[in-house]
Design an enzyme around this catalytic site. Structure first.
Site, PDB file in Angstrom:
ATOM      1  N   ARG A  22      -1.263  -4.964   8.106  1.00 53.77           N
ATOM      2  CA  ARG A  22      -0.245  -5.405   9.059  1.00 53.77           C
ATOM      3  C   ARG A  22      -0.917  -5.925  10.325  1.00 53.77           C
ATOM      4  O   ARG A  22      -2.048  -5.572  10.636  1.00 53.77           O
ATOM      5  CB  ARG A  22       0.710  -4.263   9.404  1.00 53.77           C
ATOM      6  N   HIS A  23      -0.185  -6.764  11.044  1.00 50.38           N
ATOM      7  CA  HIS A  23      -0.736  -7.314  12.276  1.00 50.38           C
ATOM      8  C   HIS A  23      -0.709  -6.254  13.370  1.00 50.38           C
ATOM      9  O   HIS A  23       0.283  -5.524  13.512  1.00 50.38           O
ATOM     10  CB  HIS A  23       0.069  -8.546  12.728  1.00 50.38           C
TER      11      HIS A  23
END
Length: 380
Positions: free
Chosen positions: A225-226
């Site tokens: 995930r960012h």
């Protein structure tokens, strides 16, 4: 695509970083003479045997070069190298710390003898400071630069799947040499360049550095995930697959809620009102999104996201990359020769209209030694 045709690069190179840089120069048409040591040459030749007995690393970053085996402790071979350098445009090396000086190949001396010569030295940690003599390899530099602290998942640091430090260093060697060639066209003078793997990768760590230094919150690994944007990552669909999607701004957030998730009320949810809030409640948002996707297939969801203008991707394997429909549709694959026979590889990323990269062979160890001895014989 040969804008560097007529440029000669002499490279005392091994492993990944500098060979990666000089292959880019070869793809642009430069003549790259790779000087290898007796008894095995570049040790990347022996990293593996995955490509019909050849090293996958070596095949990847040494296409289009000439290979000469020289013993630089031998007076005749050392003199041959000097004659090569007298005609070269660029000399680049990533020898062990101090080795170039011991061989009489320090940049200052070479530049004094050959004012138009561009020299480039790649080191692990730079030519001064307490780490100047420390051995440096890709994964170790990743550790020193803090990359592993933000890669993987909390408590489980992970090496990225490619040699990020080497590639970063190689790209700065490449761009530095191109800049120096341009400068020489204007001034007639060469220059001396230095690149360190730590400096290169530290530059790529700019975002986590600023977030940590000024945000006051430790930067931790975020898996796939960012670390700063939400929703941005992988989400399960009803058929058990995963689709990656990215929302970059509030306008796209509204489109996702209204046109894809079918939950326009999420736009007014105070937990998700803007990106910092969505990031702070990412676990809750993920659960909501996956609940909404429980009746979707991955293919159907990708089509909906495309129609709504939401960026998305499928998690592909390396095998799937080899058959990627976009690369095939754009005719990006070519065949080039090697000691193991014809191989399939990608064209260089930079395309020039009306020209194509030469895609010359991968050299066998010492394949060009005799021809180079003749070409650069005394008095020629």
């Amino acid at each position: 695509m040969q804008p560097l045709r007529g440029i000669t690069v002499v490279a005392l190179e091994q492993a990944v970083a500098v060979p990666f840089a000089t292959r880019q120069l070869a793809d642009l048409g430069a003549r790259v003479i790779k000087v290898e040591r007796p008894g095995g040459g570049d040790f990347a030749r022996a990293y593996d045997r995955e490509v019909r007995g050849l090293s996958a690393y070596f095949v990847w970053i040494n296409r289009g070069k000439e290979s000469a085996v020289l013993d630089l402790r031998d007076d005749a071979d050392r003199a041959l190298l000097d004659r090569m350098l007298a005609r070269a445009d660029v000399f680049v090396q990533n020898l062990a710390p101090g080795a170039a000086d011991r061989l009489g190949l320090a940049a200052a001396g070479l530049r004094a003898r050959h004012p138009r010569l561009i020299t480039c030295s790649l080191t692990g940690y730079g030519t001064d400071g307490p780490y100047r003599d420390k051995k440096a390899y890709d994964l170790l530099v990743q550790c020193e630069a803090g990359l592993l602290s933000v890669t993987g998942t909390p408590g489980h640091p992970a090496r990225p799947g490619i040699s990020v430090a080497d590639i970063a260093g190689g790209m700065y060697v490449h761009t530095g040499i191109l800049t120096a060639l341009y400068e020489r066209e204007r001034t007639g003078e060469g220059t001396a360049l230095e690149v360190s793997l730590l400096d290169a990768l530290a530059e790529w760590m700019g975002h986590p550095y600023y977030a940590q230094a000024y945000g006051g919150t430790p930067v931790v690994p975020s898996g796939a995930r960012h670390p700063s944007i939400s929703p941005y990552g992988h989400y399960r669909t009803g058929d058990g697959a995963q689709v990656f999607l990215s929302v970059q701004n509030d306008r796209e957030w509204v489109l996702l809620c209204e046109r894809v998730l079918g939950r326009p009320g999420l736009v007014r949810d105070p937990r998700f009102a803007d990106n910092p809030l969505r990031r702070a409640h990412d676990d809750e948002l993920t659960a909501v999104i996956e609940e909404c996707l429980a009746d979707r297939t991955a293919d159907g969801l990708a089509a909906e996201l495309d129609a709504a203008g939401i960026a998305n991707a499928r998690l592909r394997t390396v095998a799937e990359l080899a058959d990627h429909p976009q690369l095939a549709a754009r005719d990006r694959w070519r065949t080039f020769d090697s000691p193991a026979g014809p191989l399939r590889g990608l064209l260089p990323p930079v395309s020039v209209h009306g020209r194509e990269a030469p895609m010359r062979p991968v050299p066998a160890l010492g394949e060009h030694t005799d021809a180079l001895r003749a070409e650069f014989a005394p008095g020629t």
